[in-house]
Design a protein around this motif. Structure first.
Motif, PDB file in Angstrom:
ATOM      1  N   GLY C 179       0.820  -1.213   0.000  1.00 52.78           N
ATOM      2  CA  GLY C 179       0.000   0.000   0.000  1.00 52.78           C
ATOM      3  C   GLY C 179       0.852   1.260   0.000  1.00 52.78           C
ATOM      4  O   GLY C 179       0.590   2.215  -0.748  1.00 52.78           O
ATOM      5  N   ALA C 180       1.894   1.235   0.827  1.00 48.69           N
ATOM      6  CA  ALA C 180       2.769   2.408   0.909  1.00 48.69           C
ATOM      7  C   ALA C 180       3.453   2.664  -0.429  1.00 48.69           C
ATOM      8  O   ALA C 180       3.625   3.809  -0.857  1.00 48.69           O
ATOM      9  CB  ALA C 180       3.814   2.193   2.007  1.00 48.69           C
ATOM     10  N   LEU C 181       3.819   1.574  -1.104  1.00 47.12           N
ATOM     11  CA  LEU C 181       4.471   1.715  -2.401  1.00 47.12           C
ATOM     12  C   LEU C 181       3.556   2.434  -3.391  1.00 47.12           C
ATOM     13  O   LEU C 181       3.986   3.336  -4.119  1.00 47.12           O
ATOM     14  CB  LEU C 181       4.848   0.328  -2.935  1.00 47.12           C
ATOM     15  N   LEU C 182       2.287   2.044  -3.387  1.00 46.00           N
ATOM     16  CA  LEU C 182       1.362   2.665  -4.335  1.00 46.00           C
ATOM     17  C   LEU C 182       1.211   4.155  -4.056  1.00 46.00           C
ATOM     18  O   LEU C 182       1.194   4.981  -4.973  1.00 46.00           O
ATOM     19  CB  LEU C 182      -0.005   1.970  -4.279  1.00 46.00           C
ATOM     20  N   VAL C 183       1.118   4.497  -2.776  1.00 48.29           N
ATOM     21  CA  VAL C 183       1.016   5.922  -2.430  1.00 48.29           C
ATOM     22  C   VAL C 183       2.279   6.658  -2.868  1.00 48.29           C
ATOM     23  O   VAL C 183       2.219   7.730  -3.475  1.00 48.29           O
ATOM     24  CB  VAL C 183       0.780   6.080  -0.913  1.00 48.29           C
ATOM     25  N   PHE C 184       3.431   6.055  -2.573  1.00 46.65           N
ATOM     26  CA  PHE C 184       4.675   6.695  -2.982  1.00 46.65           C
ATOM     27  C   PHE C 184       4.721   6.930  -4.492  1.00 46.65           C
ATOM     28  O   PHE C 184       5.078   8.003  -4.960  1.00 46.65           O
ATOM     29  CB  PHE C 184       5.888   5.860  -2.550  1.00 46.65           C
ATOM     30  N   LEU C 426       9.703  12.495  -0.440  1.00 48.14           N
ATOM     31  CA  LEU C 426       8.483  11.698  -0.589  1.00 48.14           C
ATOM     32  C   LEU C 426       8.558  10.382   0.177  1.00 48.14           C
ATOM     33  O   LEU C 426       7.595   9.967   0.828  1.00 48.14           O
ATOM     34  CB  LEU C 426       8.209  11.419  -2.075  1.00 48.14           C
ATOM     35  N   TYR C 427       9.706   9.707   0.104  1.00 42.24           N
ATOM     36  CA  TYR C 427       9.853   8.470   0.877  1.00 42.24           C
ATOM     37  C   TYR C 427       9.635   8.747   2.359  1.00 42.24           C
ATOM     38  O   TYR C 427       8.953   7.997   3.063  1.00 42.24           O
ATOM     39  CB  TYR C 427      11.258   7.879   0.714  1.00 42.24           C
TER      40      TYR C 427
END
Ligand code: ADP
Ligand code: ADP
Ligand code: ADP
Lengths: 459, 112, 459, 459, 112, 112
Positions: C179-184, C426-427
């Motif tokens: 999920g975090a990857l998609l937001v990033f 961003l990360y």
């Protein structure tokens, strides 16, 4: 667009294409006298050559499709058929041979095959390093006045040299020494492939003028590879455990994927050989569908009748057989004639690999000769049959069927002899210098670990 | 304690596991093996080359149980794995001297 | 067809293409004043724009080829390199990021990158939701008066944004939270990719006018992705068991298949970037063959010399290296110069990933920086070299080699700085809000089961 | 190139294309009276038909792409979803059905679907064996006066028949008898597919004139296949162990690869259905990106919300759902409307396969009806919605949304009824004569060994 | 001699192997197995069809050692494989009557 | 009865199986395992990262035979599997208390 509906897209072994190839559109200064003369003779000089972007688009995607046939297509088709421990070796051989032949093709291959030298045996070194070729250079097609960028023509031809070389490796799979193979291939394309391509396809070539029909290279590619394969596997000898150990394909799944990719890519190979996007290419396309379909069905039905079960390996063997057989005939046969051609080649190859081969008692690991050689020969000769109007063919060249069959047989014979002898000599040389075969222990452990230091799967 | 080793047909695994759970077995090790026995293998043909495949896929169970449970385990496997066709499998019983549960260090019957 | 043989197919970083992009053929009412002025300035209004269907065919298939590079190409290339338990996570990330970026691109990405706003940093939101674009809208190519449908141009550009985003995930493979990857990624393409694309490719862009050469996006795609990857994997931290556990690729077979698909698709990427099907595309095509071949051979020979064995992972690493390196140079270099460029990049990347990287002691799981970053930088700078006539290049832009090298270095530097800083921020934001990394137990068990509830294989 | 920017690339179910199909450019003597009349009526006889090589290039590559969707695309998508022991059976069924339908198509299929007979139910046998078709024969496109080679048109249409037939097999995977399946398919394409294609696409066809919109064959291909699948799996019965044994996909990896290939190939299917390489094809292309992306995201988000984890099978199910849904709408919707259409179809299919299907308690092994049937129906009806200008559509046909929805529903209903009844009868006949289902023991052991005598993997 | 059979968590294999080498173990056989025990499996859902996967992947070690080494081996495995979480595994000890090294024909303790 | 466990080189499997059949063995279980022993593994290098693979692929046989046949089985495996190179493998013999044939319920020697 005036010539839009003219007859086009048809070719003859060594016909006008390569004669008029160096007909530069812009850069006349770079053409040699010979080329200029030829161009003048064949394309009325008053008509400006035109490049149609539709042709360019088609030839570029056709080129990509032929690469796709090799990587990953052929690599997977072959790789799936070997045992797990040798999987990577097949993938590596396919990859590195492709890279090697590309570099050689640019350095001297294109020049040797299609250069300007007036020799009957090679094109000389005048175009070595592609000297003189620019993005404005144009190559002729089979329609007078229609040209395509020479870089596109070179790229397309280059992929043919690559796939021919890669085809060979199936014969001595699971036991060949990697370094020796590369040396052999470098020599083989130089001594066998480029000269044969020149002799067959260039207007100055030895075989030029015989009038043999070969639409997309059945002789140069498939018979050539099949013969080199046969000689190679006999010389290298049988695999350890051959006839005793279970050497069943480690992944029929991947073999099926590879075969499917071969079919998909073969449209670039066959319909691309038309050099133009027109009705002739459309004929080559539909025949590449129907001959293949016919060959699949025949092999499947034969297995059902003779063994009670149709196997996946049978279906894909039929598939490749049909594709090989229709290669020389793609632009000449009618769609129904192509079904018959594919079916006959399939039956012949089935008979050969399931029976004749075992009697001859050699170990062609992946049946390169049994499939490509046999179907290549049937296809080359059968082209004379399906080209005939009685079989729905377009009767290209206009010869009577019997006469044409004789011409085709001569073409096949000379290829077999030349390729057979030259390959034999080259194998022997490489074998003497570095040895063609890995040690028995390495063969047992598998080439992946012993030649490449890796395993294909770490599941 | 006893180690019970059984070779059974793969599609019987789930049924056997459930039946054993019912009689109180709380653990086992399952391995996919190639079995050789009176059940014959099959022949595969690849472009005319015939290979006799002498092995048939089986599943091998290893279950360590207290002596008192051993007979019930053997009996349960025998009845559940049975299809009355050749190749149904074998059950072997061996003596186990010692057992330890890694997590707790419990030993013997307590470890099972 | 009068302009058929004119020089074409060449481009400059941020050159005329995007300046004249909004030169609508029919629908002048929808063009902004700025665009109309630009169009008027660049395309003589008296000449009617023409769309050649050959170009359209080529650009459509090129677009399909770039999608093929991602799905299944890159997904397999990456997936094969991880351990079985994380296979699906890589496939999922590739698939869902592609879907996500497509939707974002249509909603605001295209507008931000290529919209009409006169800003140096973005294109504004005037074309958000592709407002005003119809199937009659045309986009300019590099040849004045030659246009292609804007929907085709958008589709082509969209796939570039997708692949850039997917490339990044290799760096922190096997430990990132889905999920975090998609937001990033949603943030990253918005804050980094679209603005950089605008700055580099739009006539109003900041970097426009520096005169840097980048034929097919080496800077925007590969350096951008490489830097974001490097920053990401350092921030996310090393994998549990890194340097201790055996993290050998679970399927070198699939990695080879993926790499082959990358090569096949890359012809769409590189020769498609020419926007027309002509000799310029032909040059980009042959260079995409030769540079790659050179890079494969160099890596293979280096491994043979230094380790005694050439590995499959080496061969495909070389392959990707060559492809990355030739990306900015594809339309400028000569075929032999491209071999050299590919070879040099291959040697540099080999040295980097097998030695430098280990000294720097970070865990870039799949060497996104080591391959894409390093070869991207070599390629960007090397483009100035191989573009030079002394190297057989076409000398596009006409600068002396030294001057051009300096321009290229500046272009690379600004990209590194901008992308590095913005990615870092961003990360950090995403990490603070939702955490970038999965729990250690989940990492041990594998992301397939813990993040996606499935296993890749149930054999 | 005057018509370059004209409205084009749009079609109507059964619209002008097939009416003017036999408008031979050169070979007027071979056209029938009916055809000649039609051609005269629709294309001003004074304008000479022109073939643009860009169109030819695009249609040839589109044809290749549709083959790629089947082999290896659909074969892998399906094969990955079954258990290891049945892998080859799916690959075999895909391969041999493709071959079989190709041969049938050439022998009588094309004639039945697109022949010259003035019947409302079939095209007659006048073009059986492709009699009268030569490489000079041309077929009309949707733009008056623009033609493509008929062999290319036949090849393209042929691949549609093949994929429709292969789609069906997913429903009764893992238990169907191979020989019986082939017989059923031969009957089914003859009795169901060709007549439906004629009724829907030919100007004489029964359904012609209803004015339903179907850009690329959602009704003929997906609803048709979905219904035949549903009827088939109910008749054949559930798999042994259904609902009890673990029937998890044996290789989600291969399923993902297959799905990706479906997406890649679908651009040939959808944008190729435009028959020309122009802005209309560009619209179909971008919609094939956006609808699919929207569908993937919706399925993934639904799984995340309802189950906490997004699965790979979910993502690819969404992908196929989106592709199916956009098929009839590809050339009519706007890119944002397509996202919505894909999303809605995805949600509906998700709901159906994860809940409704289990209540209905039948065993459609690979959810052919749940995905292709459901999304096909949503797509067919939704086309009326997204075609509306209020949704960003191009308002093709000009009907009010409500009226168009009603037309679409009628089209769907007739297809369901006809295909449902005819399929039922054919299954029953084959079942009576040879039995549709293998023995229980064979099903347990797996079809690979028992029907094909091979195993997919020997690792 | 004793045959020590242990089921452990796969990621512990390398650590256990090293620890055993330290105390003098010179050989072993390693098999990937499916373990069933108190550690519960997981549920997989495929388009709405739920499958309970009752087995968890484990690694099974078989080590034959002389009687004198047996206790140390058991103890080493127990301490090294331990993570204190459920599913750490079991160790079983059986009697071995005879051992032979194929290459040399050496028997019993000499064969190990 | 005895349980004979042997680890041998994979390519010797077919030969050993045949030899055993000759002397009257009618069944066995075969497992692919990773062997650890004095035969060293190999090193794999992936882009410069070295992994020592300490295990070599072996095949593990389990054969239950009557006491009288046990010695012949051990001897046959030893001579047939031998290549005189390191890593040829080991043979271990254990006592079996009980055997059952699932299909018929026959026990002990009759079950083999
Ligand atoms: N002597 C034996 N030792 C070990 N395992 C055996 C032995 N005999 C049979 N097995 C195992 O039991 C399985 C079933 O045995 P088989 O003889 O085929 O059938 P049945 O048990 O019906 O007589 C074999 O595949 C093998 O795995
Ligand atoms: N009775 C048994 N017989 C054989 N193996 C067992 C037995 N009980 C457990 N095992 C093995 O040990 C593993 C761990 O056991 P489990 O009960 O899950 O956890 P714990 O050891 O922490 O109590 C199991 O997965 C199984 O492989
Ligand atoms: N102590 C042991 N316990 C169990 N298996 C062993 C033992 N020692 C060796 N093995 C098995 O025997 C195989 C061969 O042993 P190795 O020591 O490599 O060679 P050799 O038998 O020639 O001395 C190993 O790979 C392992 O599978």
């Amino acid at each position: 667009m005036k010539d839009l509906l003219k007859v086009s897209g048809l070719t003859m072994l060594g016909a006008s294409l390569f004669a008029s190839l160096p007909a530069w559109a812009q850069d006349a200064a770079t053409t040699t006298t010979e080329a200029a003369t030829e161009a003048a003779a064949e394309a009325a000089p008053a008509v400006a050559d035109v490049m149609d972007k539709g042709d360019v688009a088609w030839m570029m995607i056709s080129t990509v499709l032929v690469l796709f046939m090799i990587l990953p297509g052929l690599a997977l088709f072959y790789g799936g058929l070997v045992r797990t421990k040798n999987m990577l070796s097949l993938l590596m051989q396919s990859t590195v041979i492709t890279a090697l032949v590309i570099v050689i093709y640019v350095l001297w291959g294109y020049s040797m095959a299609f250069g300007d030298a007036p020799s009957a045996y090679w094109g000389g070194l005048g175009k070595a390093f592609l000297s003189g070729v620019t993005y404005e250079s144009m190559a002729a097609t089979f329609t007078a006045g229609v040209v395509i960028p020479e870089f596109v023509f070179i790229s397309f031809q280059m992929t043919f040299a690559c796939i021919t070389a890669v085809l060979i490796v199936g014969a001595f799979a699971e036991r060949i020494k990697f370094g020796a193979l590369l040396v052999f291939i470098a020599l083989w394309v130089t001594i066998v492939y480029f000269p044969v391509a020149h002799m067959v396809w260039d207007s100055d070539g030895l075989i030029y003028g015989w009038g043999a029909l070969d639409f997309a290279g059945g002789t140069v590619v498939h018979i050539n590879a099949g013969i080199a394969a046969l000689v190679g596997c006999i010389l290298v000898g049988k695999r350890v455990g051959y006839g005793k150990d279970n050497m069943a394909p480690h992944s029929m799944t991947l073999t099926m994927v590879g075969a499917s990719m071969l079919w998909v890519g073969w449209f670039g190979f066959n319909a691309g050989s038309n050099l133009e996007a027109n009705g002739g290419a459309g004929l080559a396309m539909i025949n590449t569908f129907t001959a293949t379909a016919g060959a699949v069905l025949v092999w499947v039905v034969l297995e059902m009748m003779l063994r009670g079960k149709a196997s996946m390996l049978g279906a894909v063997s039929g598939m490749v057989t049909g594709l090989v057989a229709v290669t020389p005939a793609a632009g000449f046969a009618g769609p129904v004639g192509a079904i018959v051609l594919g079916g006959v080649a399939s039956a012949a190859a089935y008979f050969f690999v399931s029976s004749v081969k075992h009697k001859l008692n050699y170990d062609d690991s992946l049946d390169v000769f049994g499939i490509h050689g046999v179907a290549g020969i049937i296809g080359a000769i059968g082209t004379a049959v399906v080209n005939d109007p009685s079989m729905g063919g377009i009767h290209y060249g206009g010869n009577a069927m019997g006469a044409q069959i004789w011409i085709q047989i001569k073409g096949v014979a000379i290829t077999i002899v030349w390729c057979g002898i030259a390959s034999l000599v080259l194998y022997k040389i490489v074998d003497m210098i570095m040895g063609l075969r890995v040690k028995e222990d390495a063969e047992r452990e598998g080439l992946d670990l012993t030649s490449h230091g890796e395993r294909a799967y770490n599941m | 304690m006893k180690l019970i080793i059984a070779a059974i047909k793969p599609f019987k695994l789930e049924e056997v596991r459930e039946a054993l759970t019912t009689i109180g077995v709380r653990g086992m090790m399952v391995t996919e093996i190639k079995g050789f026995g009176s059940q014959s293998g099959h022949t595969e043909i690849y472009r005319g080359a015939e290979y006799a495949v002498n092995f048939v896929p089986k599943v091998r169970l290893e279950i360590v149980v207290s002596d008192s449970l051993a007979d019930a385990v053997v009996e349960t496997i025998r009845t559940t794995a049975k299809t009355d066709k050749i190749g149904d499998g074998k059950i072997f019983v061996l003596d186990v001297q010692h057992a330890v549960r890694v997590r707790t260090g419990e030993i013997n019957d307590d470890a099972l």
